[in-house]
Design an enzyme around this catalytic site. Structure first.
Site, mmCIF file in Angstrom:
data_model
loop_
_atom_site.group_PDB
_atom_site.id
_atom_site.type_symbol
_atom_site.label_atom_id
_atom_site.label_comp_id
_atom_site.label_asym_id
_atom_site.label_seq_id
_atom_site.Cartn_x
_atom_site.Cartn_y
_atom_site.Cartn_z
ATOM 1 N N HIS A 41 0.844 -1.204 0.000
ATOM 2 C CA HIS A 41 0.000 0.000 0.000
ATOM 3 C C HIS A 41 0.878 1.252 0.000
ATOM 4 O O HIS A 41 0.566 2.240 -0.673
ATOM 5 C CB HIS A 41 -0.907 0.031 1.247
ATOM 6 C CG HIS A 41 -1.937 -1.063 1.286
ATOM 7 N ND1 HIS A 41 -2.135 -1.861 2.390
ATOM 8 C CD2 HIS A 41 -2.830 -1.478 0.354
ATOM 9 C CE1 HIS A 41 -3.120 -2.718 2.143
ATOM 10 N NE2 HIS A 41 -3.552 -2.513 0.910
ATOM 11 N N LYS A 89 -16.579 -8.307 4.341
ATOM 12 C CA LYS A 89 -15.641 -9.129 5.110
ATOM 13 C C LYS A 89 -15.296 -8.355 6.398
ATOM 14 O O LYS A 89 -14.785 -7.244 6.336
ATOM 15 C CB LYS A 89 -14.383 -9.459 4.305
ATOM 16 C CG LYS A 89 -13.975 -8.380 3.317
ATOM 17 C CD LYS A 89 -12.741 -8.718 2.523
ATOM 18 C CE LYS A 89 -12.368 -7.526 1.649
ATOM 19 N NZ LYS A 89 -11.151 -7.562 0.955
ATOM 20 N N ARG A 131 -1.545 -5.332 -8.472
ATOM 21 C CA ARG A 131 -0.390 -6.233 -8.304
ATOM 22 C C ARG A 131 -0.327 -7.273 -9.410
ATOM 23 O O ARG A 131 0.725 -7.699 -9.830
ATOM 24 C CB ARG A 131 -0.493 -6.991 -6.968
ATOM 25 C CG ARG A 131 -0.194 -6.173 -5.753
ATOM 26 C CD ARG A 131 -0.622 -6.897 -4.503
ATOM 27 N NE ARG A 131 -2.055 -7.197 -4.579
ATOM 28 C CZ ARG A 131 -2.783 -7.704 -3.606
ATOM 29 N NH1 ARG A 131 -2.199 -8.020 -2.467
ATOM 30 N NH2 ARG A 131 -4.074 -7.926 -3.747
ATOM 31 N N SER A 180 -2.628 -7.839 2.805
ATOM 32 C CA SER A 180 -3.021 -7.721 4.215
ATOM 33 C C SER A 180 -3.341 -9.099 4.780
ATOM 34 O O SER A 180 -3.016 -9.394 5.937
ATOM 35 C CB SER A 180 -4.249 -6.819 4.343
ATOM 36 O OG SER A 180 -3.954 -5.527 3.910
HETATM 37 O O1 PNS Z 1 -8.978 -2.826 -0.078
HETATM 38 P P1 PNS Z 1 -10.247 -3.280 -0.725
HETATM 39 O O2 PNS Z 1 -11.063 -4.103 0.242
HETATM 40 O O3 PNS Z 1 -10.003 -3.973 -2.023
HETATM 41 O O4 PNS Z 1 -11.084 -1.941 -1.046
HETATM 42 C C1 PNS Z 1 -12.343 -2.030 -1.655
HETATM 43 C C2 PNS Z 1 -13.071 -0.671 -1.648
HETATM 44 C C3 PNS Z 1 -13.083 -0.081 -0.267
HETATM 45 C C4 PNS Z 1 -12.370 0.290 -2.582
HETATM 46 C C5 PNS Z 1 -14.525 -0.933 -2.159
HETATM 47 O O5 PNS Z 1 -15.059 -2.023 -1.465
HETATM 48 C C6 PNS Z 1 -15.437 0.262 -1.970
HETATM 49 O O6 PNS Z 1 -15.258 1.282 -2.576
HETATM 50 N N1 PNS Z 1 -16.450 0.104 -1.091
HETATM 51 C C7 PNS Z 1 -17.400 1.146 -0.771
HETATM 52 C C8 PNS Z 1 -18.768 0.840 -1.368
HETATM 53 C C9 PNS Z 1 -18.850 1.285 -2.812
HETATM 54 O O7 PNS Z 1 -18.635 2.429 -3.157
HETATM 55 N N2 PNS Z 1 -19.213 0.339 -3.700
HETATM 56 C C10 PNS Z 1 -19.311 0.649 -5.137
HETATM 57 C C11 PNS Z 1 -18.129 0.146 -5.910
HETATM 58 S S1 PNS Z 1 -18.230 -1.617 -5.998
#
Ligand code: PNS
Length: 164
Positions: free
Chosen positions: A19, A43, A94, A132
């Site tokens: 990150h 999750k 990645r 993570s």
């Molecule tokens: O680190 P991650 O878990 O891959 O991050 C995922 C994240 C936080 C970017 C994504 O789950 C997110 O934006 N969640 C907020 C809900 C949202 O906006 N959903 C619409 C896009 S699918």
């Protein structure tokens, strides 16, 4: 001139050196970067919201990143981005698995808010194995994790995972 502000969102459970690669590149490109921790995820995160934000604040201090702040959000990412007056979302890639997942996120976000650009950055290849979940897994067996998390967080993350 409008300041270029980007939001770097994620679960950051916990924030890793992978990150950090992405964050350093974003901070060099933009006027300001907000690292935004997702509050509610399908999750259930291992680290609390406070811990996850604290790890990011430690990294900001350790690296002296004067144009980076840590925040958190719940609900739709695009709403948070708009609320912060940001123009773009930062995401790291990645491998092809990340790419597949990201195309879905991108499609959803660009339908919801076409004016928001997503910038995809590739991390250092030597960090591409870091995730993570790998940190959590290895740490829970008290295996070394110092090559995967920043100096400022290593001890506290290792201690916390030991008690898992
Ligand atoms: O680190 P991650 O878990 O891959 O991050 C995922 C994240 C936080 C970017 C994504 O789950 C997110 O934006 N969640 C907020 C809900 C949202 O906006 N959903 C619409 C896009 S699918």
């Amino acid at each position: 001139m409008t300041k270029k502000i980007g939001v770097y969102p994620g679960s950051f459970d916990p924030f890793t050196l992978g990150h950090l690669d992405i964050l350093l590149q974003a901070a060099a490109l933009l006027d300001h970067v907000i690292v935004a921790v997702l509050v509610n995820n399908s999750k259930q995160p291992f680290f609390t919201l406070e811990e996850r934000v604290h790890f990011i604040e430690n990294v900001i201090e350790e690296k002296g990143l004067s144009n980076v702040t840590a925040g958190h959000f719940s609900g739709l990412l695009v709403n948070y981005v708009q609320l912060q007056g940001a123009q773009c979302i930062i995401r790291g890639l990645r491998n092809e698995l990340d790419f597949q997942y990201e195309t879905q996120l991108y499609a959803a976000n660009s339908i919801l808010a076409p004016e928001i650009t997503t910038i995809y950055l590739l991390g250092n290849p030597s960090h591409s194995y870091i995730s993570s979940s790998l940190v959590r897994e290895l740490g829970s067996y008290q295996a070394p994790i110092e090559t995967m998390v920043s100096k400022s967080n290593h001890q506290i993350i290792a201690e916390r995972l030991k008690r898992r």
